[in-house]
Design a protein around this motif. Sequence first.
Motif, PDB file in Angstrom:
ATOM      1  N   SER A 178     -58.410  54.363 -12.161  1.00 29.31           N
ATOM      2  CA  SER A 178     -58.091  52.874 -12.483  1.00 29.31           C
ATOM      3  C   SER A 178     -59.076  51.819 -11.860  1.00 29.31           C
ATOM      4  N   LYS A 179     -59.380  52.333 -10.544  1.00 28.86           N
ATOM      5  CA  LYS A 179     -59.925  51.464  -9.866  1.00 28.86           C
ATOM      6  C   LYS A 179     -61.626  51.649 -10.347  1.00 28.86           C
ATOM      7  N   ALA A 180     -61.850  52.844 -10.541  1.00 30.17           N
ATOM      8  CA  ALA A 180     -63.205  53.193 -10.913  1.00 30.17           C
ATOM      9  C   ALA A 180     -63.505  52.448 -12.144  1.00 30.17           C
ATOM     10  N   ALA A 181     -62.410  52.529 -13.089  1.00 28.02           N
ATOM     11  CA  ALA A 181     -62.693  51.706 -14.405  1.00 28.02           C
ATOM     12  C   ALA A 181     -62.658  50.190 -14.195  1.00 28.02           C
ATOM     13  N   LEU A 182     -61.957  49.595 -13.191  1.00 24.93           N
ATOM     14  CA  LEU A 182     -62.200  48.102 -12.779  1.00 24.93           C
ATOM     15  C   LEU A 182     -63.557  47.853 -12.179  1.00 24.93           C
ATOM     16  N   THR A 183     -63.979  48.705 -11.531  1.00 27.01           N
ATOM     17  CA  THR A 183     -65.587  48.444 -10.965  1.00 27.01           C
ATOM     18  C   THR A 183     -66.282  48.515 -12.024  1.00 27.01           C
ATOM     19  N   THR A 184     -66.466  49.521 -12.747  1.00 25.79           N
ATOM     20  CA  THR A 184     -67.513  49.596 -13.755  1.00 25.79           C
ATOM     21  C   THR A 184     -67.425  48.579 -14.755  1.00 25.79           C
ATOM     22  N   PHE A 185     -66.201  48.113 -15.451  1.00 25.18           N
ATOM     23  CA  PHE A 185     -66.019  46.768 -16.046  1.00 25.18           C
ATOM     24  C   PHE A 185     -66.697  45.607 -15.424  1.00 25.18           C
ATOM     25  N   SER A 186     -66.342  45.595 -14.153  1.00 25.03           N
ATOM     26  CA  SER A 186     -66.809  44.401 -13.318  1.00 25.03           C
ATOM     27  C   SER A 186     -68.168  44.085 -13.443  1.00 25.03           C
ATOM     28  N   GLU A 187     -68.924  45.403 -13.051  1.00 25.03           N
ATOM     29  CA  GLU A 187     -70.336  45.634 -13.070  1.00 25.03           C
ATOM     30  C   GLU A 187     -70.963  45.035 -14.236  1.00 25.03           C
ATOM     31  N   ALA A 188     -70.344  45.894 -15.470  1.00 26.80           N
ATOM     32  CA  ALA A 188     -70.952  45.596 -16.926  1.00 26.80           C
ATOM     33  C   ALA A 188     -70.718  43.976 -17.246  1.00 26.80           C
ATOM     34  N   LEU A 189     -69.450  43.392 -16.992  1.00 24.71           N
ATOM     35  CA  LEU A 189     -69.129  42.098 -17.229  1.00 24.71           C
ATOM     36  C   LEU A 189     -70.120  41.333 -16.579  1.00 24.71           C
ATOM     37  N   ALA A 190     -70.482  41.539 -15.232  1.00 21.57           N
ATOM     38  CA  ALA A 190     -71.273  40.743 -14.655  1.00 21.57           C
ATOM     39  C   ALA A 190     -72.767  40.454 -15.185  1.00 21.57           C
ATOM     40  N   TYR A 191     -73.211  41.120 -16.143  1.00 24.07           N
ATOM     41  CA  TYR A 191     -74.527  40.914 -16.918  1.00 24.07           C
ATOM     42  C   TYR A 191     -74.215  39.848 -18.062  1.00 24.07           C
ATOM     43  N   GLU A 192     -73.022  40.120 -18.608  1.00 30.21           N
ATOM     44  CA  GLU A 192     -72.550  39.349 -19.854  1.00 30.21           C
ATOM     45  C   GLU A 192     -72.436  37.941 -19.295  1.00 30.21           C
ATOM     46  N   LEU A 193     -71.825  37.673 -18.136  1.00 34.72           N
ATOM     47  CA  LEU A 193     -71.161  36.700 -18.001  1.00 34.72           C
ATOM     48  C   LEU A 193     -72.379  35.653 -16.991  1.00 34.72           C
ATOM     49  N   ALA A 194     -73.468  36.165 -16.372  1.00 40.85           N
ATOM     50  CA  ALA A 194     -74.388  35.416 -15.784  1.00 40.85           C
ATOM     51  C   ALA A 194     -75.001  34.591 -16.631  1.00 40.85           C
ATOM     52  N   SER A 195     -75.160  34.637 -17.746  1.00 42.64           N
ATOM     53  CA  SER A 195     -75.729  33.280 -18.714  1.00 42.64           C
ATOM     54  C   SER A 195     -74.778  32.172 -18.837  1.00 42.64           C
ATOM     55  N   ARG A 196     -73.637  32.412 -18.629  1.00 42.99           N
ATOM     56  CA  ARG A 196     -72.408  31.401 -18.433  1.00 42.99           C
ATOM     57  C   ARG A 196     -71.927  30.908 -17.335  1.00 42.99           C
ATOM     58  N   ASN A 197     -73.062  31.243 -16.075  1.00 45.99           N
ATOM     59  CA  ASN A 197     -72.784  30.702 -14.864  1.00 45.99           C
ATOM     60  C   ASN A 197     -71.592  31.040 -14.215  1.00 45.99           C
ATOM     61  N   VAL A 198     -71.162  32.389 -14.452  1.00 51.67           N
ATOM     62  CA  VAL A 198     -69.866  32.936 -13.920  1.00 51.67           C
ATOM     63  C   VAL A 198     -70.491  34.058 -13.256  1.00 51.67           C
ATOM     64  N   GLN A 199     -70.233  34.023 -11.951  1.00 49.85           N
ATOM     65  CA  GLN A 199     -70.393  35.359 -11.158  1.00 49.85           C
ATOM     66  C   GLN A 199     -69.247  36.403 -10.945  1.00 49.85           C
ATOM     67  N   VAL A 200     -69.537  37.541 -11.057  1.00 51.70           N
ATOM     68  CA  VAL A 200     -68.531  38.658 -10.849  1.00 51.70           C
ATOM     69  C   VAL A 200     -68.954  39.389  -9.649  1.00 51.70           C
ATOM     70  N   LYS A 201     -68.054  39.519  -8.760  1.00 52.02           N
ATOM     71  CA  LYS A 201     -68.029  40.278  -7.479  1.00 52.02           C
ATOM     72  C   LYS A 201     -66.898  41.105  -7.378  1.00 52.02           C
ATOM     73  N   VAL A 202     -67.217  42.262  -6.433  1.00 53.54           N
ATOM     74  CA  VAL A 202     -66.050  43.261  -6.438  1.00 53.54           C
ATOM     75  C   VAL A 202     -66.068  43.390  -4.811  1.00 53.54           C
ATOM     76  N   VAL A 203     -64.810  43.473  -4.280  1.00 52.58           N
ATOM     77  CA  VAL A 203     -64.432  43.748  -2.984  1.00 52.58           C
ATOM     78  C   VAL A 203     -63.856  45.214  -2.791  1.00 52.58           C
ATOM     79  N   GLU A 204     -64.289  46.099  -2.268  1.00 53.25           N
ATOM     80  CA  GLU A 204     -64.055  47.608  -2.127  1.00 53.25           C
ATOM     81  C   GLU A 204     -63.476  47.919  -0.608  1.00 53.25           C
ATOM     82  N   PRO A 205     -62.060  47.681  -0.462  1.00 57.37           N
ATOM     83  CA  PRO A 205     -61.413  48.191   0.689  1.00 57.37           C
ATOM     84  C   PRO A 205     -61.088  49.570   0.908  1.00 57.37           C
TER      85      PRO A 205
END
Length: 274
Positions: free
Chosen positions: A148-175
């Motif tokens: 589940s956490k790997a899915a969220l990480t992979t989703f986040s990284e792919a989403l970051a590409y999509e949203l960059a053009s919309r001036n929305v940044q995506v970051k992940v914190v991995e504790p």
Amino acid sequence: MTRTVLVTGASSGLGHRTAQKFLAEGWNVVATLRDPAQWSGEQSDRLLVQTLDIRDEASVAAAMTAATARFGRLDVVINNAGIGLFSVFEATPHTVIEDLFDTNVYGPMRLIRAALPVFEGQGGGRIVNVTSNGATVPLPLQAAYGASKAALTTFSEALAYELASRNVQVKVVEPGFMATTNFFAATYKRFETIPAPEAYLPFVQKQLAAFDVQPPAGYFATEDEVAATVLTAATDHSDLFRFRIGGDTLDGARARQQSDAEYDAWRNTRFMTD
């Protein structure tokens, strides 16, 4: 202009500490939790304690409406709410795994989908998703949780590409493991409700014994340290995507940087039992 952050899972642990951290730094804070009566932090005119069940779309929409109505804008969404699962996969009911993914993966997706129109209407925003070191190095008896956490990480990284053009940044914190929260205790209580098949008991007992081995002081991150890392991710304007914190997380990241053969030797030595 005072910035506004929405934090999920703010009733206790990391979510509670993160909400308090942002409040102390002068932000408007929307602290969301399933039961607002569980909020035990300070009160402030910059604080909105809001009901939110990330498994329910109507609840997500209502929280987003309440946040923007109160503060007029939303700069950062922090997906912290999540549940752990420590169990033998073969013995784990599928309904338990479905609930895990509904909370850890689909919940953040619901909240992000609700936040995007707000971000786009104001010219941008920031998403910070809290994952786990188990997303980088899968851990024994945590197959479903790590997935589940790997899915969220992979989703986040792919989403970051999509949203960059919309001036929305995506970051992940991995504790990694946080001894100062009740997350492990709650996860272990869930583990006790899913009895391991007899054939797995020697393996399970060896894995449980590993928890009794105490690492050097300061090896595990505290919730205060992770909350500070979340704040850093929320305000960072570099291209850095993943923010790792905790000795166990950093050890796993270094191991992953080795060759496949070296990594396999490392993980077999560390986790495999005869």
